[in-house]
Enzyme design. Structure first.
Site, PDB file in Angstrom:
ATOM      1  N   HIS A   1       0.582  -1.060   0.180  1.00 29.87           N
ATOM      2  CA  HIS A   1      -0.414   0.313  -0.096  1.00 29.87           C
ATOM      3  C   HIS A   1       1.045   0.721  -0.356  1.00 29.87           C
ATOM      4  CE1 HIS A   1       0.606   0.537   4.679  1.00 29.87           C
ATOM      5  NE2 HIS A   1       0.405  -0.220   4.127  1.00 29.87           N
ATOM      6  N   ASP A   2       0.475   2.208  -0.992  1.00 26.90           N
ATOM      7  CA  ASP A   2       0.619   3.268  -1.127  1.00 26.90           C
ATOM      8  C   ASP A   2       2.810   3.592  -1.695  1.00 26.90           C
ATOM      9  OD1 ASP A   2      -1.327   5.051   0.733  1.00 26.90           O
ATOM     10  OD2 ASP A   2      -0.319   3.393   1.686  1.00 26.90           O
TER      11      ASP A   2
ATOM     12  N   GLY B   1       4.877  -1.039   3.026  1.00 25.31           N
ATOM     13  CA  GLY B   1       4.461   0.241   2.222  1.00 25.31           C
ATOM     14  C   GLY B   1       4.877   1.327   3.066  1.00 25.31           C
TER      15      GLY B   1
END
Length: 262
Positions: free
Chosen positions: A125-126, A143
Site C-alpha cells: 500500500h502507498d 508500505g
C-alpha cells in the site's frame, strides 16, 4: 463500458461499470471489478484478479495469478475507496501483488511505465514505483516505499516501510533495506550497506565519463571521506553546480526520512 475490439474469454468475469479499452485481451478465468479501468492493448493472460478503484494504462502484459488493487494488509484499513494507478508498457509476471493505498497517506499506490515486476514481487500500500524499474523474483516492498526511475531490486530482497530507493540504484539479491539508498549506489546485505557506484548501469544509460567521475567524487565524499553528512553537503553541492547529474544525489539528502545507508 467494454470496447467492441476487446477480446474477453467467456470464463472471465467483468463486472458492470468496468472500463475495458480497445484491443484489450482478457484470458480465461480472470476477474475484473466494477471500478477498474484497463487501457488500450493491455493483456491479462489468465487467472488475473483486478479489483478496487484501479486504473491500468496501455500495452501492459499481466501474467497468471497476479492480484492488482486488492485490499491492503494495513490493519488500519477500513475499506476506504483508495486506489491503484499503473502506467503503460509494464510487464507484471506471475503471482505479483499490488495493493491499494490507505486513507492515512495519499490513498494511492502508483506504478509508472516500462517496469518489469518478476514472479511473486509485492508492491504494498502507498508505494510509488517510478519507470524503467526492475523488481526481481520475490522482491518485497513494504508500505509507503518509493522506488525512483531505473532502480533494480534483486530477488528475495525486502525493503522496510517508508524507505526511498534512489534513481539508478542497484540493490543486490537477498538484501534487507532498512534505510534510504541514495541515487546511483550499489547496495547489498542485511542490513544493506553501500558498495560503490552502479557504473555499469550508468554507462548503459549514456552517462558521460565526466558525469561518472563527478558522481564517484560525490560518493567518495559521502562514504569514504570520514566526514559527517553536514560537512560534505557543501562540497557535494559545489560538484553539483558544475555537473547537473550530481544534483539528484545532493537533493536526496533532503528527501531522506529514515537516514542513509552507511
Amino acid at each position: 463500458m467494454i470496447d467492441s475490439t476487446a477480446v474477453i474469454h467467456p470464463s472471465s468475469i467483468v463486472e458492470d461499470g468496468a472500463i475495458i479499452g480497445a484491443g484489450v485481451q482478457i484470458g480465461p478465468f480472470c476477474t475484473v471489478g466494477a471500478n477498474v479501468s484497463i487501457g488500450e492493448g493491455t493483456v491479462l493472460k489468465s487467472h488475473v484478479v483486478v479489483n478496487g478503484h484501479t486504473v491500468i494504462g496501455q500495452d501492459n502484459t499481466i501474467y497468471q495469478f497476479a492480484s492488482i488493487g486488492e485490499a491492503n494488509q494495513d490493519l488500519k484499513y477500513a475499506g476506504e475507496p483508495t486506489r491503484v494507478v499503473i502506467g503503460d508498457r509494464n510487464r507484471i509476471r506471475e503471482s505479483v501483488t499490488i495493493h491499494r493505498g490507505t486513507a492515512q497517506s495519499d490513498g494511492v499506490t502508483k506504478v509508472g511505465n516500462d517496469n518489469l515486476l518478476m514472479v511473486n514481487a509485492h508492491v504494498a500500500h502507498d508505494c510509488v514505483v517510478g519507470s524503467h524499474c526492475i523488481l526481481a523474483n520475490n522482491a518485497t516492498l513494504a508500505g509507503h516505499v518509493t522506488v525512483d526511475d531505473h532502480a533494480i531490486i534483486g530477488g528475495m530482497t525486502a525493503v522496510h516501510q517508508f524507505c526511498i530507493i534512489g534513481a539508478h540504484v542497484m540493490v543486490g539479491g537477498c538484501s534487507g533495506v532498512a534505510q534510504d539508498v541514495p541515487p546511483y549506489v550499489i547496495a547489498q546485505g542485511n542490513h544493506a550497506t553501500p558498495f560503490g557506484i552502479n557504473l555499469v548501469g550508468l554507462k548503459r544509460r549514456g552517462f558521460s565519463k565526466d558525469a561518472l567521475h563527478a558522481i564517484t567524487a560525490a560518493y567518495k565524499l559521502l562514504y569514504r571521506s570520514g566526514k559527517t553528512l553536514d560537512e560534505v553537503k557543501p562540497e557535494i553541492a559545489e560538484i553539483a553546480q558544475a555537473h547537473p547529474e550530481v544534483q539528484p544525489f545532493y537533493d536526496f539528502f533532503a528527501r531522506s526520512t529514515r537516514g542513509l545507508i552507511r
